[in-house]
Scaffold this motif. Structure first.
Motif, PDB file in Angstrom:
ATOM      1  N   SER A   1     -14.496 -61.802  18.059  1.00 30.70           N
ATOM      2  CA  SER A   1     -14.599 -60.570  17.035  1.00 30.70           C
ATOM      3  C   SER A   1     -13.507 -59.699  16.795  1.00 30.70           C
ATOM      4  CB  SER A   1     -15.702 -59.897  18.002  1.00 30.70           C
ATOM      5  OG  SER A   1     -15.121 -59.485  19.104  1.00 30.70           O
ATOM      6  N   CYS A   2     -12.241 -59.961  17.435  1.00 28.71           N
ATOM      7  CA  CYS A   2     -11.241 -59.146  17.366  1.00 28.71           C
ATOM      8  C   CYS A   2     -10.185 -59.915  16.526  1.00 28.71           C
ATOM      9  CB  CYS A   2     -10.521 -58.742  18.739  1.00 28.71           C
ATOM     10  SG  CYS A   2     -11.612 -57.664  19.508  1.00 28.71           S
ATOM     11  N   ALA A   3      -9.663 -59.525  15.456  1.00 26.30           N
ATOM     12  CA  ALA A   3      -8.629 -60.280  14.521  1.00 26.30           C
ATOM     13  C   ALA A   3      -7.251 -59.700  14.833  1.00 26.30           C
ATOM     14  CB  ALA A   3      -9.097 -60.245  13.051  1.00 26.30           C
TER      15      ALA A   3
ATOM     16  N   ALA B   1     -10.340 -55.965  28.035  1.00 23.79           N
ATOM     17  CA  ALA B   1     -10.060 -54.961  27.099  1.00 23.79           C
ATOM     18  C   ALA B   1      -8.767 -55.005  26.622  1.00 23.79           C
ATOM     19  CB  ALA B   1     -10.513 -53.667  27.437  1.00 23.79           C
ATOM     20  N   VAL B   2      -8.139 -55.061  25.448  1.00 28.55           N
ATOM     21  CA  VAL B   2      -6.740 -54.819  25.062  1.00 28.55           C
ATOM     22  C   VAL B   2      -6.429 -53.515  24.555  1.00 28.55           C
ATOM     23  CG1 VAL B   2      -5.066 -55.939  23.556  1.00 28.55           C
ATOM     24  CG2 VAL B   2      -6.929 -57.546  24.555  1.00 28.55           C
ATOM     25  N   PRO B   3      -5.630 -52.631  25.156  1.00 29.49           N
ATOM     26  CA  PRO B   3      -5.578 -51.227  24.804  1.00 29.49           C
ATOM     27  C   PRO B   3      -4.645 -51.371  23.363  1.00 29.49           C
ATOM     28  CG  PRO B   3      -3.752 -51.959  26.424  1.00 29.49           C
ATOM     29  CD  PRO B   3      -4.710 -53.195  26.320  1.00 29.49           C
ATOM     30  N   GLU B   4      -4.823 -50.098  22.704  1.00 34.84           N
ATOM     31  CA  GLU B   4      -3.815 -50.072  21.339  1.00 34.84           C
ATOM     32  C   GLU B   4      -2.491 -50.130  21.730  1.00 34.84           C
ATOM     33  OE1 GLU B   4      -3.051 -45.880  19.358  1.00 34.84           O
ATOM     34  OE2 GLU B   4      -4.676 -46.824  18.535  1.00 34.84           O
ATOM     35  N   GLY B   5      -1.840 -50.764  20.773  1.00 35.74           N
ATOM     36  CA  GLY B   5      -0.073 -50.906  20.924  1.00 35.74           C
ATOM     37  C   GLY B   5       0.581 -50.639  19.450  1.00 35.74           C
ATOM     38  N   ARG B   6       1.780 -50.836  19.806  1.00 35.09           N
ATOM     39  CA  ARG B   6       2.858 -50.323  18.677  1.00 35.09           C
ATOM     40  C   ARG B   6       3.654 -51.427  18.539  1.00 35.09           C
ATOM     41  NH1 ARG B   6      -0.319 -47.043  18.319  1.00 35.09           N
ATOM     42  NH2 ARG B   6      -0.043 -44.546  18.900  1.00 35.09           N
ATOM     43  N   VAL B   7       4.134 -52.026  17.415  1.00 32.80           N
ATOM     44  CA  VAL B   7       5.175 -52.821  16.889  1.00 32.80           C
ATOM     45  C   VAL B   7       5.846 -52.500  15.851  1.00 32.80           C
ATOM     46  CG1 VAL B   7       3.187 -54.166  15.384  1.00 32.80           C
ATOM     47  CG2 VAL B   7       5.018 -55.437  16.747  1.00 32.80           C
ATOM     48  N   THR B   8       6.987 -52.882  15.637  1.00 32.71           N
ATOM     49  CA  THR B   8       8.078 -52.421  14.528  1.00 32.71           C
ATOM     50  C   THR B   8       7.528 -53.179  13.154  1.00 32.71           C
ATOM     51  OG1 THR B   8       9.772 -52.262  15.863  1.00 32.71           O
ATOM     52  CG2 THR B   8      10.338 -52.589  13.850  1.00 32.71           C
TER      53      THR B   8
ATOM     54  N   VAL C   1       0.289 -65.016  22.232  1.00 29.87           N
ATOM     55  CA  VAL C   1      -0.436 -64.601  23.276  1.00 29.87           C
ATOM     56  C   VAL C   1      -1.203 -63.310  23.069  1.00 29.87           C
ATOM     57  CG1 VAL C   1      -0.078 -63.812  25.426  1.00 29.87           C
ATOM     58  CG2 VAL C   1       0.933 -65.805  24.948  1.00 29.87           C
ATOM     59  N   LEU C   2      -0.617 -62.368  22.396  1.00 26.26           N
ATOM     60  CA  LEU C   2      -0.883 -60.956  21.925  1.00 26.26           C
ATOM     61  C   LEU C   2      -2.300 -61.250  21.041  1.00 26.26           C
ATOM     62  CD1 LEU C   2      -0.841 -58.066  21.974  1.00 26.26           C
ATOM     63  CD2 LEU C   2       0.656 -58.049  20.071  1.00 26.26           C
ATOM     64  N   ALA C   3      -2.330 -62.192  19.936  1.00 21.98           N
ATOM     65  CA  ALA C   3      -3.185 -62.271  19.242  1.00 21.98           C
ATOM     66  C   ALA C   3      -4.334 -62.887  19.956  1.00 21.98           C
ATOM     67  CB  ALA C   3      -2.896 -63.144  17.973  1.00 21.98           C
ATOM     68  N   ALA C   4      -4.098 -64.148  20.513  1.00 24.77           N
ATOM     69  CA  ALA C   4      -5.190 -64.508  21.361  1.00 24.77           C
ATOM     70  C   ALA C   4      -5.953 -63.533  22.102  1.00 24.77           C
ATOM     71  CB  ALA C   4      -4.650 -65.674  22.172  1.00 24.77           C
ATOM     72  N   ALA C   5      -5.178 -62.770  22.908  1.00 21.24           N
ATOM     73  CA  ALA C   5      -5.976 -61.799  23.721  1.00 21.24           C
ATOM     74  C   ALA C   5      -6.712 -60.717  23.033  1.00 21.24           C
ATOM     75  CB  ALA C   5      -4.805 -60.799  24.493  1.00 21.24           C
ATOM     76  N   GLY C   6      -6.458 -60.438  21.681  1.00 21.33           N
ATOM     77  CA  GLY C   6      -7.077 -59.834  20.980  1.00 21.33           C
ATOM     78  C   GLY C   6      -8.137 -60.480  20.183  1.00 21.33           C
TER      79      GLY C   6
ATOM     80  N   PRO D   1      -4.610 -52.093  16.924  1.00 20.83           N
ATOM     81  CA  PRO D   1      -5.729 -51.203  17.387  1.00 20.83           C
ATOM     82  C   PRO D   1      -6.114 -52.022  18.568  1.00 20.83           C
ATOM     83  CG  PRO D   1      -6.250 -51.981  14.948  1.00 20.83           C
ATOM     84  CD  PRO D   1      -4.688 -52.576  15.458  1.00 20.83           C
ATOM     85  N   GLY D   2      -6.705 -51.345  19.488  1.00 23.76           N
ATOM     86  CA  GLY D   2      -7.232 -51.963  20.911  1.00 23.76           C
ATOM     87  C   GLY D   2      -8.679 -52.513  20.443  1.00 23.76           C
ATOM     88  N   CYS D   3      -8.869 -53.629  21.243  1.00 24.14           N
ATOM     89  CA  CYS D   3     -10.052 -54.395  21.233  1.00 24.14           C
ATOM     90  C   CYS D   3     -10.881 -54.497  22.379  1.00 24.14           C
ATOM     91  CB  CYS D   3      -9.660 -55.805  20.679  1.00 24.14           C
ATOM     92  SG  CYS D   3     -11.056 -56.778  20.506  1.00 24.14           S
ATOM     93  N   ASP D   4     -11.983 -54.354  22.206  1.00 25.81           N
ATOM     94  CA  ASP D   4     -12.938 -54.615  23.647  1.00 25.81           C
ATOM     95  C   ASP D   4     -14.348 -55.295  23.070  1.00 25.81           C
ATOM     96  OD1 ASP D   4     -14.172 -54.494  26.150  1.00 25.81           O
ATOM     97  OD2 ASP D   4     -14.548 -52.519  26.147  1.00 25.81           O
ATOM     98  N   ASP D   5     -14.096 -56.640  22.951  1.00 32.75           N
ATOM     99  CA  ASP D   5     -15.103 -57.637  22.569  1.00 32.75           C
ATOM    100  C   ASP D   5     -15.932 -58.267  23.792  1.00 32.75           C
ATOM    101  OD1 ASP D   5     -13.305 -59.570  23.427  1.00 32.75           O
ATOM    102  OD2 ASP D   5     -13.266 -60.733  21.603  1.00 32.75           O
ATOM    103  N   THR D   6     -15.599 -57.762  24.989  1.00 32.53           N
ATOM    104  CA  THR D   6     -16.560 -57.984  25.981  1.00 32.53           C
ATOM    105  C   THR D   6     -16.435 -56.641  26.916  1.00 32.53           C
ATOM    106  OG1 THR D   6     -14.334 -58.566  27.134  1.00 32.53           O
ATOM    107  CG2 THR D   6     -15.627 -60.335  26.275  1.00 32.53           C
TER     108      THR D   6
END
Length: 117
Positions: free
Chosen positions: A38-40, A82-89, A18-23, A70-75
């Motif tokens: 446009s966002c990988a 828009a998907v905001p910047e996030g953090r992951v372990t 879901v996170l990847a699809a949103a991005g 990184p955040g992504c705003d391909d629209t």
């Protein structure tokens, strides 16, 4: 991480998809009428960028720290897209230098393999 390392052999968890699809939302029609993403799914760790490999056969090692998604705003005309910047372990991958590959996820069991690009 304590105990035996976790060997990962599975399909990506739904939450990460879901996170990847949103991005990777489709950004509209490209020339010729095809939709274009446009966002990988990319993460940054230790000043290196890593891409999702899709590989599911690897062994998660010790926790390394935190990777940035990184955040992504391909629209840009759709503020809700828009998907905001996030953090992951970030985790080591057994037998692989972190300069080449890491695993990322909220837990070792959910980690996915990422290779430097």
């Amino acid at each position: 991480m304590t105990g035996a390392p976790l060997t990962v052999r599975r399909v990506l968890p739904a939450a990460l998809l879901v996170l990847a699809a949103a991005g990777c939302a489709e950004g509209g029609a490209a020339p010729g009428g095809a939709a274009e993403a446009s966002c990988a799914y990319v993460v940054t760790y230790a000043d290196r960028s890593y891409l999702d490999t899709g590989d599911t056969d690897f062994t998660v090692g010790e926790k390394l720290g935190t990777a940035t998604v990184p955040g992504c705003d391909d629209t840009p005309n759709d503020p809700e897209g828009a998907v905001p910047e996030g953090r992951v372990t970030a985790y080591a991958v057994e037998g692989t230098d972190p300069a080449v590959a890491i695993a990322v996820g909220d837990t070792p069991a959910e980690a996915i393999l990422m290779k430097v690009r």
